[in-house]
Design a protein around this motif. Structure first.
Motif, PDB file in Angstrom:
ATOM      1  N   PRO A   1      -7.262   5.258  -3.252  1.00  0.00           N
ATOM      2  CA  PRO A   1      -8.392   4.907  -4.036  1.00  0.00           C
ATOM      3  C   PRO A   1      -8.980   6.143  -4.941  1.00  0.00           C
ATOM      4  CG  PRO A   1      -9.296   4.967  -1.937  1.00  0.00           C
ATOM      5  CD  PRO A   1      -7.698   5.180  -1.820  1.00  0.00           C
TER       6      PRO A   1
ATOM      7  N   LEU B   1       2.582  -1.214  -7.914  1.00  0.00           N
ATOM      8  CA  LEU B   1       1.632  -2.083  -8.902  1.00  0.00           C
ATOM      9  C   LEU B   1       2.121  -3.190  -9.417  1.00  0.00           C
ATOM     10  CD1 LEU B   1       1.224   1.318 -10.943  1.00  0.00           C
ATOM     11  CD2 LEU B   1      -0.744  -0.035  -9.772  1.00  0.00           C
TER      12      LEU B   1
ATOM     13  N   ARG C   1      -0.561   4.557  -1.949  1.00  0.00           N
ATOM     14  CA  ARG C   1      -1.734   4.139  -2.991  1.00  0.00           C
ATOM     15  C   ARG C   1      -2.903   4.532  -2.387  1.00  0.00           C
ATOM     16  NH1 ARG C   1      -1.937  -1.107  -6.598  1.00  0.00           N
ATOM     17  NH2 ARG C   1      -4.248  -1.167  -7.008  1.00  0.00           N
TER      18      ARG C   1
ATOM     19  N   VAL D   1      -2.461   2.937 -16.579  1.00  0.00           N
ATOM     20  CA  VAL D   1      -3.055   1.938 -15.518  1.00  0.00           C
ATOM     21  C   VAL D   1      -4.523   1.799 -15.680  1.00  0.00           C
ATOM     22  CG1 VAL D   1      -3.151   1.598 -12.821  1.00  0.00           C
ATOM     23  CG2 VAL D   1      -0.931   2.334 -13.793  1.00  0.00           C
ATOM     24  N   PRO D   2      -4.945   0.909 -15.820  1.00  0.00           N
ATOM     25  CA  PRO D   2      -6.392   0.710 -16.193  1.00  0.00           C
ATOM     26  C   PRO D   2      -7.233   1.043 -14.860  1.00  0.00           C
ATOM     27  CG  PRO D   2      -5.397  -1.688 -16.321  1.00  0.00           C
ATOM     28  CD  PRO D   2      -4.308  -0.525 -16.060  1.00  0.00           C
ATOM     29  N   GLU D   3      -6.650   0.403 -13.618  1.00  0.00           N
ATOM     30  CA  GLU D   3      -7.507   0.690 -12.412  1.00  0.00           C
ATOM     31  C   GLU D   3      -7.698   2.253 -12.001  1.00  0.00           C
ATOM     32  OE1 GLU D   3      -4.582  -0.973 -12.906  1.00  0.00           O
ATOM     33  OE2 GLU D   3      -4.012  -2.270 -11.423  1.00  0.00           O
ATOM     34  N   THR D   4      -8.820   2.341 -11.269  1.00  0.00           N
ATOM     35  CA  THR D   4      -9.091   3.696 -10.739  1.00  0.00           C
ATOM     36  C   THR D   4      -8.081   3.949  -9.394  1.00  0.00           C
ATOM     37  OG1 THR D   4     -10.990   3.689 -11.635  1.00  0.00           O
ATOM     38  CG2 THR D   4     -10.696   5.285  -9.945  1.00  0.00           C
ATOM     39  N   ILE D   5      -7.002   4.275  -9.463  1.00  0.00           N
ATOM     40  CA  ILE D   5      -6.187   4.715  -8.292  1.00  0.00           C
ATOM     41  C   ILE D   5      -5.505   5.996  -8.481  1.00  0.00           C
ATOM     42  CG2 ILE D   5      -5.697   2.293  -7.845  1.00  0.00           C
ATOM     43  CD1 ILE D   5      -2.963   2.867  -9.020  1.00  0.00           C
TER      44      ILE D   5
ATOM     45  N   ARG E   1       4.895  -4.059 -13.009  1.00  0.00           N
ATOM     46  CA  ARG E   1       4.350  -4.377 -14.217  1.00  0.00           C
ATOM     47  C   ARG E   1       5.025  -3.528 -15.441  1.00  0.00           C
ATOM     48  NH1 ARG E   1      -1.641  -1.882 -13.595  1.00  0.00           N
ATOM     49  NH2 ARG E   1      -1.575  -2.808 -11.779  1.00  0.00           N
TER      50      ARG E   1
ATOM     51  N   ASN F   1       0.822  -1.222  -0.197  1.00  0.00           N
ATOM     52  CA  ASN F   1       0.114   0.170   0.072  1.00  0.00           C
ATOM     53  C   ASN F   1       0.828   1.208   0.003  1.00  0.00           C
ATOM     54  OD1 ASN F   1      -2.718   1.176  -0.016  1.00  0.00           O
ATOM     55  ND2 ASN F   1      -2.219   1.850   2.220  1.00  0.00           N
TER      56      ASN F   1
ATOM     57  N   PRO G   1      -8.416   9.206  -7.422  1.00  0.00           N
ATOM     58  CA  PRO G   1      -7.569   9.207  -8.609  1.00  0.00           C
ATOM     59  C   PRO G   1      -6.724  10.615  -8.454  1.00  0.00           C
ATOM     60  CG  PRO G   1      -9.925   8.734  -9.210  1.00  0.00           C
ATOM     61  CD  PRO G   1      -9.886   9.084  -7.802  1.00  0.00           C
TER      62      PRO G   1
END
Lengths: 309, 309
Positions: free
Chosen positions: B40, B112, B38, B74-78, B115, B3, B42
């Motif tokens: 949640p 992440l 990190r 990065v496709p995630e919503t972060i 990656r 995290n 954006p």
């Protein structure tokens, strides 16, 4: 004590793409063959056992001048009889004059108990280059003496040559039978280079040294390109652009003009590829109606050497 | 899944004497410390835990811009919360902006699941350099990512970085507290370079790469000299000529301007010599009445790295 030796002294590629006036690479063949015999009679007597009509007067012959330089450092009263059989065609741009000068001093050193260092032999042989092209330069001499890949970091004030190993590589060279005078090929060079282009060039120089030392063939390939000298000399060598294109299509890693031309070299991973690339290079000049020779052989890991007594 | 991570991202030397716009070398210290967490939510939120008054708006902060670039992939919503403690003084010429940008993307990559490749991280971090100095360049980014000695062979059309090991070396850096704007240090550069000088420069470039790869300290020393950029920038850095003189007298192998200055670096064989050289460098600026900092440390064999979770 040896009285007579036979030496093979190889062709060499200078410049090697991006490394104008700095890089050199030894080939295993073709080579000049030098028979040197010690004589009690002072001076240097030269015979050419080939058909090139090169001067045989010692002070006008590259091997003769190199030997006369060497003899200045020899206290004994001796001389040399020299027989030269050129395997490398003069004016081809693969270090023909350097090969004869180097072969002569390597042979003399063997007859004298190897009393001189390789760096001293380079100095003697460079005197031959002055006769051949008017300049004291070592970019063909250095690989002919050390073998492998060489960097001439400086000639003046102190000769600084870095001899490095080369990974296994096969070289294809095409020599189109056109005359490119060294003086003409010097004349077309730009007096100055835009800084940005100079930076791109030394980035390739760095890449090529790293590629050779880490045996990274892809890196060697993309670092060979010369942004400065080859574009200026392109008009002097008909077929160059097409030859490069066909060579790359046939699998060459990369290449460029050998020395000041007119020969074109291409580096290759294998003998098989090198033979295909040699044929591709030749096809261009066949179509242009220009006579040519093709040489294919491995990089020379050693330079000039005694092959028989 | 992690995290939060803490990353150290080192200072770097770019240019490294003869290798303008191409060479880079990682130091072990000083370094920036980046805590990345990190979130949640954006976007990128930045806090600077140092006294340098750097912009904290993400689009104006080098680490922020680099992270925004990375988040596009990065496709995630972060999002990220970033705390930066600069150990490298901005404007010193030892890659301060690169260190922050690199530290941020290395930390994000760890969060992440690693990656991204190092080459991708260089691309992201280069976006930060555009904010810092207006140019997309990698000569400090590359060593901060890869550690050791790096060659940026090309940035366009394809990023080409050659990461090489460096032999054990100790670096002494003096940062005189004078402002040299990158734009000013660019303005004094010559538009074009005489061909002969360019050849001498790339001979040194070849020598330096060979010296690093064969751990030949003498070769490194004599190859560092920069015939093109340092002479142009000499007037911008008072004390440079004298600093070099005293450093060499104290045993340094060689050195030059770090990046576009005003810092001056010297490479050394041992810690003891590096400390003496650091003192010699400092003495020049003490006499000139210019405040200065001296850093002494080994070459960094690795680049930015996670030191704690």
């Amino acid at each position: 004590m040896l009285n007579s030796v036979l030496v093979h002294s190889p062709a060499t590629l200078s410049n090697l793409g991006c490394g104008f006036d700095v890089f050199g690479l030894a080939l295993a063949a073709p080579y000049d063959t030098i028979r040197l015999t010690r004589s009690p009679e002072p001076g240097v007597r030269i015979q050419h056992l080939d058909g090139y009509n090169l001067p045989t007067e010692a002070t006008r012959n590259v091997a003769g001048v190199a030997l006369l330089m060497l003899l200045q450092e020899v206290p004994e009263t001796i001389g040399f009889d020299v027989e030269i059989t050129k395997g490398i065609k003069p004016g081809s741009g693969v270090g023909s004059s350097a090969a004869s000068a180097v072969g002569a001093v390597v042979a003399a050193n063997a007859l004298l108990g190897n009393r001189f260092t390789k760096m001293q032999l380079v100095e003697f042989a460079m005197a031959g280059e002055v006769v051949a092209c008017g300049a004291r330069h070592a970019d063909n001499i250095a690989p002919a003496i050390f073998g492998g890949f060489t960097v001439v970091r400086a000639v003046e004030p102190v000769l600084d040559i870095i001899a490095l190993p080369a990974p296994p590589l096969w070289v294809a060279v095409v020599h189109p039978q056109i005359e490119v005078k060294t003086s003409d090929s010097r004349k077309v060079l730009p007096a100055a280079v835009p800084l940005g282009l100079a930076v791109r060039q030394w980035a390739n120089v760095a890449g090529l040294v790293a590629g050779f030392l880490t045996a990274d063939y892809n890196l060697i390939g993309r670092s060979l390109d010369d942004y400065i000298v080859e574009p200026a000399r392109l008009p002097l060598i008909p077929g160059l652009a097409e030859a490069r294109k066909r060579a790359l299509a046939a699998g060459a890693i990369g290449g460029g003009i050998s020395g000041s031309g007119p020969s074109i070299f291409m580096l290759n991973r294998t003998e098989e590829t090198a033979r295909a690339v040699g044929a591709a290079l030749g096809s261009v000049f066949a179509e242009l109606g220009i006579a040519f020779n093709v040489y294919v052989g491995p990089v020379g890991t050693e330079g000039a050497r005694v092959v028989a007594e």
